[in-house]
Design an enzyme around this catalytic site. Structure first.
Site: not given
Ligand SMILES: [Zn+2]
Ligand SMILES: [Zn+2]
Length: 446
Positions: A117, A156, A158, A245
């Site tokens: 991120h 991932d 996200h 995740d």
């Molecule tokens: Zn994540």
């Protein structure tokens, strides 16, 4: 059993562990050192490190220069990083170097803090990330070895919005993010229409999967969508941002993926370098998923890698989800086929392209407004200028001259950096990649 497997030297797999004992957002935060300790135990217990083909490396920290090759840290690197960030990025780089030196065929950096991120300009921590560990590794490798074309596949849960931001204008880096639909999960971005800047249209690919996607949907996407795109792009290296995740037991997401699924995904992707990102089901998922990924990288049978409560029937996706994923895949492949046409049209529309946006640093509570200008050019992404104001009170200018910048892009970058208006900013930063230098001019009163 595993100890009986003997691998050829040239097919060795490298591993780095770095649990970062001294780095946590808070003691009870999902991003804490137990994430890797359980995995490390499992890897020892399974005897994975005794397999002749698997070799453990100690991470060597990266330098300030390595961070500044990628990031503009505001006010400086010192104030937005800790020692752990240098070692985490260094763990990825240790694997990257070993692959380039042909000591190993591929490898996995099991490190934290994560990085996907973190964008090019950094005022603080976003989504548990301060600096982008994959990008720091990749740009070092590009500086030190003759590699140009890189593919990053972010698995991932996200959206890898930081990696997307860093490579938004770079036509030589293919960034593919497979994640839970941003309408249902942080950071809320990563839609199919986000395809890259005017000089790199089509080389950013976002595949937002619906909540409750299971093995079937992930493997379909990897086999039918990602694999053909990768084969056509033909990168020198493939990097996997291996977030875990998507697991059915993860406490902060809504997917139904499994350790078996991750192992098969890794077999299909065949990354040169895998780097751990998120994954917060510390006991229920991480040890199994990591073991599955390690064995898959080493080319060893993964069929026995199963969570104690694994039941494929209970996590099977609905026909609606399957139908949605098929249509989404068709749309992604259409966008990919149309990319050269789109770029030829968009790039030549004007000499300079601009965009404004706000960026929120959720962990640190900082709000930033950016105004970005990029020169339309075919050289290597075009010279880039970012005018950034943050709620910390800082107003800075960051200029990036890309790796293979043409003469005009180099001159434009220098003009921006040395312009009369420089005094308006608290600080000016210049990343001059053709000479691998970083310059800061600070106007802040001491
Ligand atoms: Zn994540
Ligand atoms: Zn140029």
């Amino acid at each position: 059993m595993l100890g009986d497997v003997v691998l050829k030297a040239e097919s060795k797999t490298g591993l780095v562990f770095f649990p970062a004992f001294d780095w946590a957002i808070s003691p009870t935060h999902p991003e804490r050192e137990e994430r890797l300790l359980y995995t490390q135990d499992q890897v020892f217990e399974e005897g994975l490190l005794d397999i002749p083909g698997i070799q453990e490396y100690k991470p060597e920290p990266v330098t300030h220069q390595d961070v500044q090759r990628v990031h503009f840290c505001v006010p400086d690197v010192q104030q937005v990083t800790t020692e752990s960030h240098f070692i985490s990025a260094g763990g990825a780089l240790t694997i990257g170097k070993a692959v380039m030196e042909k000591e190993i065929r591929c490898g996995f950096a099991l490190v934290r803090p994560p990085g996907h991120h973190a964008m090019r300009l950094v005022h603080g921590n976003r989504g548990f990330c301060n600096v982008n560990i994959e990008a720091i590794m990749i740009e070092y490798l590009r500086q030190a070895y003759p590699i140009q074309r890189v593919a990053i596949v972010d698995t991932d849960c996200h959206h890898g919005d930081g990696t997307q931001d860093i490579y938004w204008h770079d036509p030589d880096t293919l960034f593919i993010s497979i994640h839970q639909d941003g309408r249902t999960l942080y950071p809320g971005s990563g839609f199919p229409n986000e395809t890259g800047g005017p000089n790199a249209a089509g080389t950013t690919i976002n595949i937002p999967l619906p909540p409750n996607t299971s093995e079937e949907g992930f493997l379909y996407t990897m086999e039918q969508v990602v694999r053909p795109i990768l084969d056509e792009f033909n990168p020198d290296i493939v990097v996997n941002s291996a977030g875990q995740d998507n697991h059915y037991s993860d406490p902060i997401t809504n997917m139904n993926f499994s350790a078996q699924g991750y192992a098969k995904l890794t077999e299909l992707l065949r990354p040169d370098i895998a780097v751990l990102e998120g994954g917060y089901s510390i006991e229920g998922a991480l040890p199994y998923v990591n073991t599955g990924i390690i064995l898959a990288l080493a080319g060893i049978d993964t069929s026995h890698v199963k969570e104690p409560d694994y039941n494929p029937e209970s996590i099977r996706q609905s026909p609606e989800v399957s139908g949605y994923i098929q249509q989404l895949g068709d749309k992604i492949l259409e966008l990919w086929s149309a990319r050269k046409e789109v770029q030829a049209r968009v790039q030549t529309e004007k000499a300079f392209h601009e965009r404004s946006r706000s960026i929120f640093y959720d962990t640190d509570g900082i709000q930033e407004t950016q105004h970005e200008t990029v020169r339309a050019c075919e050289c290597s992404g075009g010279t880039l200028r970012i005018d950034s104001t943050a709620s910390t009170g800082r107003h800075v200018l960051a200029v990036h001259i890309p790796r293979n910048a043409c003469k005009t892009c180099q001159e434009t970058g220098m003009d921006w950096f040395e312009s009369e208006k420089s005094k308006e900013f608290d600080a000016l930063y210049l990343q001059n990649r053709p000479v691998d230098s970083y310059t800061v001019q600070s106007n802040e009163k001491q």
